[in-house]
Scaffold this active site. Sequence first.
Site, short mmCIF file in Angstrom:
data_model
loop_
_atom_site.label_atom_id
_atom_site.label_comp_id
_atom_site.label_asym_id
_atom_site.label_seq_id
_atom_site.Cartn_x
_atom_site.Cartn_y
_atom_site.Cartn_z
CB ALA A 1 -18.10 0.50 2.99
CB THR B 1 -4.46 5.95 0.55
OG1 THR B 1 -3.52 7.00 0.32
CG2 THR B 1 -3.77 4.79 1.26
N PRO C 1 1.43 11.38 -1.99
CG PRO C 1 3.53 10.96 -2.85
CD PRO C 1 2.08 10.71 -3.11
NE ARG D 1 -17.50 5.58 8.28
CZ ARG D 1 -17.53 5.73 9.60
NH1 ARG D 1 -18.64 5.46 10.28
NH2 ARG D 1 -16.45 6.11 10.26
CD GLU E 1 -2.68 1.38 2.47
OE1 GLU E 1 -3.66 0.60 2.50
OE2 GLU E 1 -2.40 2.18 3.38
CD GLN F 1 -7.65 -1.09 12.82
OE1 GLN F 1 -8.09 -2.00 13.51
NE2 GLN F 1 -7.87 0.19 13.08
#
Length: 614
Positions: A130, A54, A27, A113, A23, A183
Amino acid sequence: MKITDKLAQAHKDDKAAASFSFEFFTPKTSQGVQNLYDRMDRMYHLNPLFIDITWNAGGRLSTLTSEMVHTTSTVLGLETCMHLTCTNMPLQLIDDALQKAYLSGCQNILALRGDPPLDGSESTGDFKYAKDLIRHIRAKFGNHFCIGVAGYPEGHPEEPDHAKTLSYLKQKQDEGADFVVTQLFYDVDNFIDWCARCRGAGITLPIIPGIMPISNYNAFLRRAKWNNVAVPQSFIDRLAPIKEDDSRVREEGCLLMAELCQTLLDSKHVNHLHFYTMNLEKSTTMLLDSLHLVSNQTKQDYECENSKPWRKSLNPSRELENVRPIFWKNRKFSYIQRTNNWDEFPNGRWGDSRSPAFGSLDMFEHNIIRHSPTKILQLWDRPTNSHELGELIVRYLNNEIHCLPWSDTQATEEIDTIKPDLVQLNMNGVITINSQPKINGVKSTDHVFGWGPTNGYVYQKQYLEFLLPKTKLAKLVSQITAVNEENGYDTLNYFVTDAESNKLSETNVTDLSDVNAVTWGCFPGREIAQPTIVEKVSFLAWKDELYLILKKWSNVLLASSSDEEGEPDEANRLRDLKSSNFIQSLIKDYVLVNIVDNDYIQPSDTIFHILKNL
């Protein structure tokens, strides 16, 4: 390809090594983006199954995610999963992001979400959860996207009832989710128990554990606190005594996370690890080495099939592309950008099926060099003559610096056999731009030169491209002519041009529509593949780009010499000005030359021999 399909293919053999993915986050600066692309490019060679990027909602950061997904898929050839959040996200922005991902060839979305508003108010977006976003993606794009969702092994911070958290995950599965990424966590026993509870709740999706490498003690504790995850006492006991020594923390943290990962893999609940890199490289690669995943990770047949001397794009508009000019060998970003609007790609013979033109240089003149002015000065300093520039290029050849103004990628082992000759030429005022050695029938599995399907053989003609003082051109042409007359045929073909000309100023290629294949491969039951070529139209397009690179470099040096901010001393100002003038002299007083040695069988280095005698 969909992540679930890649997982199935990677693990169709129960004895296959674990697969892994990375992942990255977007930036905040343009230079940071370019640095991250370079890092992704290096980490590509670790063979991750996929990467994900992300999502940052709001402003340019939201479009940056889409831009990065396009680049990683199209330019870097990395299977990419795009994060997409729905909290406070208008429907149009969501649909725009999905459409851009679709057009880029991205087939994987991590539907989230996202964080709720900081002021505690309700989300103003079109979707609240989500599962709503998943439902929308399925309704609009059917099964095109493989959809991932988040999992919380230690429960969600907003829901104390763990049973409800599992039921919400089951609802996301029922709406059409395909896999789960969890997570970060450090309590491996709790994770394994959570996997069992997921299966007991009817959740059948592949579960991918999120792994956070440990590189710094305070950052390790801070991330654990941010994410409300428990830290086992054993971690504290082993890390706290050495917390002031980052190097030792990184090493001990690597051992701890390797033990955690191995326990996961031994449990048989997972066969894939997803690393939260934090846009860093060392901690992740150390962990992969500790798990013996880098050396044991083997390419699947379909990956070997798709490999080329250049990185295959995953953009569907380029799926038939199987040949490129060698001039952009080390400039894949600009080549993709300049051919981005082509409606068709050469079919291996280049000629009749070539699109009409390369994209105009005007469209990306401002970033013709992928670095900021400050970074340019840090990387390449201020060469004031050909000897100092030659020393800079030698540093690049020795991997002391990772790029040059005209080469985005690091020098590879491919040049080892000709490196002494390249060094000598650069120290003698011949500025080398691009090269490859000759090879005759190397196995396609060779770790340096191999490409394509197994059980084949690959070939290369020796190629050299360089800047030469105009005063030496007549002697070079004379020596090439003498070699060709002695051999009885054009052993050496050459093109010469300069900054001002829109055509070749010198060549011995009689039919300028001809294409010279300089790399090819022979494989069982197939036509000969010719993935890199030399030909006139693309060389002239590349010539314009190279001289524009030099112009930009000179302008950066000139601006530095006249910048009053910081009041540079007179000696530095004069050096900047002298360096700028020298780079300008490369544009005015040098020609760009390429030479192809068509005799790929004889071991002699004819090109280097004649250049040393100039």
